[in-house]
Design a protein around this motif. Structure first.
Motif, PDB file in Angstrom:
ATOM      1  N   GLY A 129       0.787  -1.224   0.000  1.00  0.00           N
ATOM      2  CA  GLY A 129       0.000   0.000   0.000  1.00  0.00           C
ATOM      3  C   GLY A 129       0.821   1.277   0.000  1.00  0.00           C
ATOM      4  O   GLY A 129       0.276   2.374   0.059  1.00  0.00           O
ATOM      5  N   ILE A 130       2.153   1.131  -0.041  1.00  0.00           N
ATOM      6  CA  ILE A 130       3.015   2.323  -0.004  1.00  0.00           C
ATOM      7  C   ILE A 130       3.379   2.741  -1.429  1.00  0.00           C
ATOM      8  O   ILE A 130       3.820   1.908  -2.223  1.00  0.00           O
ATOM      9  N   ALA A 131       3.167   4.032  -1.726  1.00  0.00           N
ATOM     10  CA  ALA A 131       3.506   4.552  -3.056  1.00  0.00           C
ATOM     11  C   ALA A 131       5.011   4.801  -3.119  1.00  0.00           C
ATOM     12  O   ALA A 131       5.573   5.494  -2.276  1.00  0.00           O
ATOM     13  N   VAL A 132       5.676   4.218  -4.110  1.00  0.00           N
ATOM     14  CA  VAL A 132       7.121   4.396  -4.276  1.00  0.00           C
ATOM     15  C   VAL A 132       7.389   5.745  -4.944  1.00  0.00           C
ATOM     16  O   VAL A 132       8.296   6.483  -4.559  1.00  0.00           O
ATOM     17  N   GLU A 133       6.576   6.066  -5.923  1.00  0.00           N
ATOM     18  CA  GLU A 133       6.734   7.334  -6.663  1.00  0.00           C
ATOM     19  C   GLU A 133       5.384   7.686  -7.267  1.00  0.00           C
ATOM     20  O   GLU A 133       4.664   6.800  -7.730  1.00  0.00           O
ATOM     21  N   THR A 134       5.038   8.976  -7.235  1.00  0.00           N
ATOM     22  CA  THR A 134       3.746   9.420  -7.777  1.00  0.00           C
ATOM     23  C   THR A 134       3.931  10.681  -8.604  1.00  0.00           C
ATOM     24  O   THR A 134       4.663  11.584  -8.199  1.00  0.00           O
ATOM     25  N   VAL A 135       3.255  10.739  -9.742  1.00  0.00           N
ATOM     26  CA  VAL A 135       3.239  11.948 -10.557  1.00  0.00           C
ATOM     27  C   VAL A 135       1.789  12.403 -10.657  1.00  0.00           C
ATOM     28  O   VAL A 135       0.913  11.599 -10.987  1.00  0.00           O
ATOM     29  N   GLN A 136       1.534  13.674 -10.314  1.00  0.00           N
ATOM     30  CA  GLN A 136       0.166  14.220 -10.357  1.00  0.00           C
ATOM     31  C   GLN A 136       0.138  15.488 -11.188  1.00  0.00           C
ATOM     32  O   GLN A 136       0.383  16.568 -10.671  1.00  0.00           O
ATOM     33  N   PRO A 137      -0.181  15.365 -12.463  1.00  0.00           N
ATOM     34  CA  PRO A 137      -0.163  16.563 -13.306  1.00  0.00           C
ATOM     35  C   PRO A 137      -1.234  17.569 -12.895  1.00  0.00           C
ATOM     36  O   PRO A 137      -1.078  18.751 -13.114  1.00  0.00           O
ATOM     37  N   ASP A 138      -2.293  17.079 -12.277  1.00  0.00           N
ATOM     38  CA  ASP A 138      -3.388  17.966 -11.894  1.00  0.00           C
ATOM     39  C   ASP A 138      -3.671  17.739 -10.412  1.00  0.00           C
ATOM     40  O   ASP A 138      -4.608  17.048 -10.031  1.00  0.00           O
ATOM     41  N   ALA A 139      -2.819  18.349  -9.578  1.00  0.00           N
ATOM     42  CA  ALA A 139      -2.854  18.088  -8.141  1.00  0.00           C
ATOM     43  C   ALA A 139      -4.208  18.455  -7.544  1.00  0.00           C
ATOM     44  O   ALA A 139      -4.686  17.793  -6.624  1.00  0.00           O
ATOM     45  N   GLN A 140      -4.845  19.505  -8.094  1.00  0.00           N
ATOM     46  CA  GLN A 140      -6.103  19.963  -7.525  1.00  0.00           C
ATOM     47  C   GLN A 140      -7.200  18.907  -7.663  1.00  0.00           C
ATOM     48  O   GLN A 140      -7.848  18.544  -6.691  1.00  0.00           O
ATOM     49  N   SER A 141      -7.385  18.380  -8.884  1.00  0.00           N
ATOM     50  CA  SER A 141      -8.479  17.399  -9.020  1.00  0.00           C
ATOM     51  C   SER A 141      -8.131  16.101  -8.286  1.00  0.00           C
ATOM     52  O   SER A 141      -9.014  15.417  -7.781  1.00  0.00           O
ATOM     53  N   ALA A 142      -6.837  15.770  -8.208  1.00  0.00           N
ATOM     54  CA  ALA A 142      -6.440  14.582  -7.444  1.00  0.00           C
ATOM     55  C   ALA A 142      -6.832  14.748  -5.972  1.00  0.00           C
ATOM     56  O   ALA A 142      -7.361  13.831  -5.340  1.00  0.00           O
ATOM     57  N   ALA A 143      -6.593  15.954  -5.430  1.00  0.00           N
ATOM     58  CA  ALA A 143      -6.916  16.209  -4.021  1.00  0.00           C
ATOM     59  C   ALA A 143      -8.433  16.200  -3.815  1.00  0.00           C
ATOM     60  O   ALA A 143      -8.927  15.614  -2.854  1.00  0.00           O
ATOM     61  N   ASP A 144      -9.162  16.845  -4.727  1.00  0.00           N
ATOM     62  CA  ASP A 144     -10.629  16.894  -4.609  1.00  0.00           C
ATOM     63  C   ASP A 144     -11.227  15.493  -4.560  1.00  0.00           C
ATOM     64  O   ASP A 144     -12.188  15.237  -3.848  1.00  0.00           O
ATOM     65  N   LEU A 145     -10.666  14.614  -5.365  1.00  0.00           N
ATOM     66  CA  LEU A 145     -11.224  13.257  -5.444  1.00  0.00           C
ATOM     67  C   LEU A 145     -10.617  12.335  -4.395  1.00  0.00           C
ATOM     68  O   LEU A 145     -11.004  11.180  -4.284  1.00  0.00           O
ATOM     69  N   ASP A 146      -9.658  12.827  -3.640  1.00  0.00           N
ATOM     70  CA  ASP A 146      -8.967  12.001  -2.654  1.00  0.00           C
ATOM     71  C   ASP A 146      -8.426  10.720  -3.323  1.00  0.00           C
ATOM     72  O   ASP A 146      -8.640   9.606  -2.841  1.00  0.00           O
TER      73      ASP A 146
END
Lengths: 122, 122
Positions: free
Chosen positions: B27-44
């Motif tokens: 369950g641990i993320a090794v590496e993450t790329v979020q081009p659209d941090a806002q919508s990622a956060a909104d959707l949890d």
């Protein structure tokens, strides 16, 4: 149109179809169409669908607490079998099993069309 | 090419990408790329990916006893978020989260290309 006719329409329109079922979250198949009974038996598709259904049911519950909305579709793919499950209502889902070279995109589309038709008949 | 560069390549090539991660079955993320941090956060998205990962891990075990072969790919779709998970090796998988109007077919293709590259780097 009966259940069976709706499922037959799905398998006829999607190349590589091995089985299409309406199943309850209790793991019981309401109706199943298997155009290629031999490959379905070889792959033990029935057992796989029940196993996947158990997990679908857990996932449905887990997703209720998430902000990402209701689960509408789950797909589990192996090197021998692609499966697409789509919710019909709170108690039933429809599942399509395809050979790996089957038309996956068309399969998703066919289930999206079939689900509301099935819902009206349940 | 680093992990991060591989993940960036995926999100750049697939329209509607919200996040792409390499995750362990713990369950641990090794590496993450979020081009659209806002919508990622909104959707949890982070929480959703961990929940899905737990189920992926169970499914991986369940599938070991089936005749349908090793699970290679799982997709969980809701009305707000599409996710495609692809095995990298026995311990890690790569996951791509997309908006509902994102390019799902291209996403599956991009992960299929990325998984062996990531496997070489783990």
């Amino acid at each position: 149109m009966s259940f069976r006719a709706s499922l037959e329409e799905v398998v006829k329109s999607v190349s590589g179809s091995v089985a299409c079922s309406v199943m309850g979250f209790d793991g019981i198949a309401v109706e199943t169409v298997q155009p290629d009974a031999q490959s379905a038996a070889d792959l033990d598709v029935g057992t796989a669908l029940i196993e996947y259904g158990n997990l679908l049911s857990q996932l449905k519950q887990a997703a209720e607490g998430l902000k990402t909305g209701q689960v509408t579709e789950i797909s589990v793919n192996t090197d021998k079998l692609l499966t697409i499950m789509r919710m019909v209502n709170n108690d039933y889902y429809v599942v399509l099993a395809l050979l790996p070279d089957g038309n996956y995109g068309k399969g998703r589309y066919a289930l999206r069309l079939a689900a509301p038709k099935l819902a009206r008949e349940l």
